[in-house]
Design an enzyme around this catalytic site. Structure first.
Site, PDB file in Angstrom:
ATOM      1  N   GLU B  70       0.818  -1.211   0.000  1.00 21.68           N
ATOM      2  CA  GLU B  70       0.000   0.000   0.000  1.00 21.68           C
ATOM      3  C   GLU B  70       0.856   1.267   0.000  1.00 21.68           C
ATOM      4  O   GLU B  70       1.928   1.295   0.603  1.00 21.68           O
ATOM      5  CB  GLU B  70      -0.882   0.033   1.251  1.00 21.68           C
ATOM      6  N   ASP B 241      -7.529  -4.639  11.427  1.00 20.21           N
ATOM      7  CA  ASP B 241      -7.206  -3.485  10.595  1.00 20.21           C
ATOM      8  C   ASP B 241      -7.249  -3.776   9.100  1.00 20.21           C
ATOM      9  O   ASP B 241      -6.652  -3.074   8.309  1.00 20.21           O
ATOM     10  CB  ASP B 241      -5.836  -2.926  10.965  1.00 20.21           C
TER      11      ASP B 241
END
Lengths: 356, 356
Positions: B70, B241
């Site tokens: 990411e 998460d």
């Protein structure tokens, strides 16, 4: 020759090879700039052939009044790469670069970065290599003469790439600033070109089968007008690469067969932002794989509307990573935390106290 | 103390300071981990106060079967930052980290990078600091006892951050692997805690006003069930998460007032992925700026559903950059090409031949 940050540390999983600007220059000179461009072009062509295997995300831009900072990621499922690049036209007057860039290549299977490199020089090289790859499929046969309008930072790389891939050895240079033309001509001395410095764009295009425009103004400019461009030429439009920045008169576009990298991006950033959003264009990867026609005859006018796409940066990162195994022009960066027990990051931190 | 790559080169516009893992550890130890967490928390709180000034892009993820890579960019209009982070749960069995990260801070006005730093350690610190900031507004008054369920890499940082910001000095630890609890307890020795190692999550929550869950399994888990959680507690849910990874039973969520960082991201990645997409949540920045209520009474059950947001990384990058001026724990990377004449990149390259 390369400087190692921690010479006593054996290369471990915590280490990322880093190619500094100095080392990139050493690597390019070691390989030879013409060979580098030819080999890099082969990597780009390979990746265009595998086009469908790539994640194609539009670049992620953060705009400000003065410029833009972009992240350009892509992945082929095995390797992931991204480039950081800024564009700040007003930097020049403060003695800074308009564009700076760096890039990272990672292993998709572990997520670990495998290469960090400067990409300001590398982007100049991949832009020229991509132009030459496109021209291999689009320029008229046996083209040996190229006009280069805009003799700035990109011009010499374009010249060398077209010589390496197409055998172009006659250049007709023009820039609104004659000192840029003089700089370009001087830099290319000894590289085997016959060079004409021209006093106008009109003069530069005379007798050229390939017209390269690589100007830097951030505005709607008309570097080429319709009457200047005869049938049968290939136009390599490099300079227009963001919204509000174009180089060609709209009438030229309407007469040309237009080839682009990635239509969703080019329609926003390229010359074709002047056209209807459904104006027909061909994708370069389809020409390279034989699914679409490139040049079909001697009177066709072709246009490569180049804006630069993430996959070209990926190819460049991949090429540099491969080169480094034989030519170790890199430093080793201790960039990744590597505790003996992955659950014990805090313990690693506390034990560093004793080690220091 | 810091290693300079090119000691003879004066710091110029081509140089980017780089904080290696070694130097990050030295910096944290130099400042002191408790002070570091307290000061970092103040930076995070400052940036949450300025929340509306930030570009808030969802992170750009590249997914593969084994994990995700990411890019998390943000900007406050003056400074731009991004973090590269991967998540590969299966890495552990190959002796690699599940998560590694690095980050870059840049000047919006020039686009030039101003800092490159490891962020594996720094992310652990900012996650804990953010939890403690949230607890300042949400935990019951005079809370001194915290249960920590999941005693892996994040646990010690949570403990120290809650001590630094809230004065929590009693810990009740539990992990399905008792060796993780033993490691956590041993690491925290000498840091001023009274520690109880517990044999179950049920035992750990007894008498605790703050319940921190920081487990690592990538699955829908139920670390806390509804009957285990009494009224008046604050739950600090750190481990869940990403999509498909949660820690709390849904019934707990339904009884809690829920506070999140950035709703569009948390609804996908947080505990609240178990709830309807329009289930009411409060944004932490609104609590910090006084626009929304935090804790309103002693019997209220509060939940901070933490997933980690780009602005926290931005705060951490900003804090490290500021610290470096007084504590130069960095190397200097020759990362940006800087030709004397910006139009003469090729000339710079060719002249390097003579210089080498």
């Amino acid at each position: 020759m390369n400087t190692i940050i921690h010479p006593s540390t054996p290369t471990g999983v915590n280490i990322v090879p880093f190619v500094s600007v100095d080392n990139m220059m050493r690597l390019v000179l070691h390989v030879g700039v013409e060979t580098f461009l030819a080999e890099l072009a082969a990597y780009i062509e390979d990746d265009f052939r595998r086009w469908e295997r790539f994640d194609k995300t539009p670049r992620i831009a953060s705009h400000s009044r003065e410029g833009v900072i972009e992240l350009m990621p892509t992945s082929d499922g095995e390797t992931y790469g991204f480039k950081y690049v800024n564009g700040h036209p007003k930097n020049t007057k403060d003695g800074l670069q308009t564009v700076t860039a760096f890039g990272v290549l990672s292993n998709v299977h572990t997520g670990y970065p495998a290469l960090l490199t400067e990409m300001t020089i590398l982007t100049a090289l991949r832009t020229a290599a991509t132009s030459a790859v496109a021209a291999k499929y689009l320029a008229p046969e046996n083209a040996d003469t190229m006009a280069i309008i805009g003799n700035g930072a990109q011009s010499e790389f374009q010249a060398i790439a077209f010589k390496a891939l197409l055998g172009v050895d006659r250049l007709r240079l023009f820039d609104v600033d004659p000192s840029a033309t003089a700089k370009c001509a001087a830099n290319l001395e000894g590289h085997g070109f016959k060079i004409a410095a021209c006093r106008s764009a009109q003069e530069a295009v005379e007798g050229a089968q390939i017209l390269t425009t690589a100007t830097a103004d951030k505005q709607y400019a008309t570097i080429l007008t319709d009457n200047m461009v005869g049938s049968g030429v290939h136009i390599n439009a490099v300079g227009g690469d963001c919204p509000g920045k174009t180089e060609l008169h709209r009438d030229i576009l309407l007469r040309s067969d237009i080839f682009v990298e990635y239509p969703p991006q080019t329609r926003i950033e390229g010359e074709i932002q002047q056209l209807d959003p459904d104006h027909p264009v061909e994708e370069l990867w389809q020409v390279i794989t034989g699914r679409a026609a490139g040049r079909t005859g001697p009177s066709q006018m072709t246009l490569f509307d180049s804006v630069g796409f993430a996959i070209e940066d990926f190819s460049a990162l991949r090429y540099v990573a491969d080169k480094l195994s034989a030519a170790p022009y890199f430093d080793e960066l201790d960039m990744l935390a590597d505790p003996d027990d992955p659950r014990d990051l805090f313990g690693m931190l506390m034990r560093a106290k004793g080690a220091d």
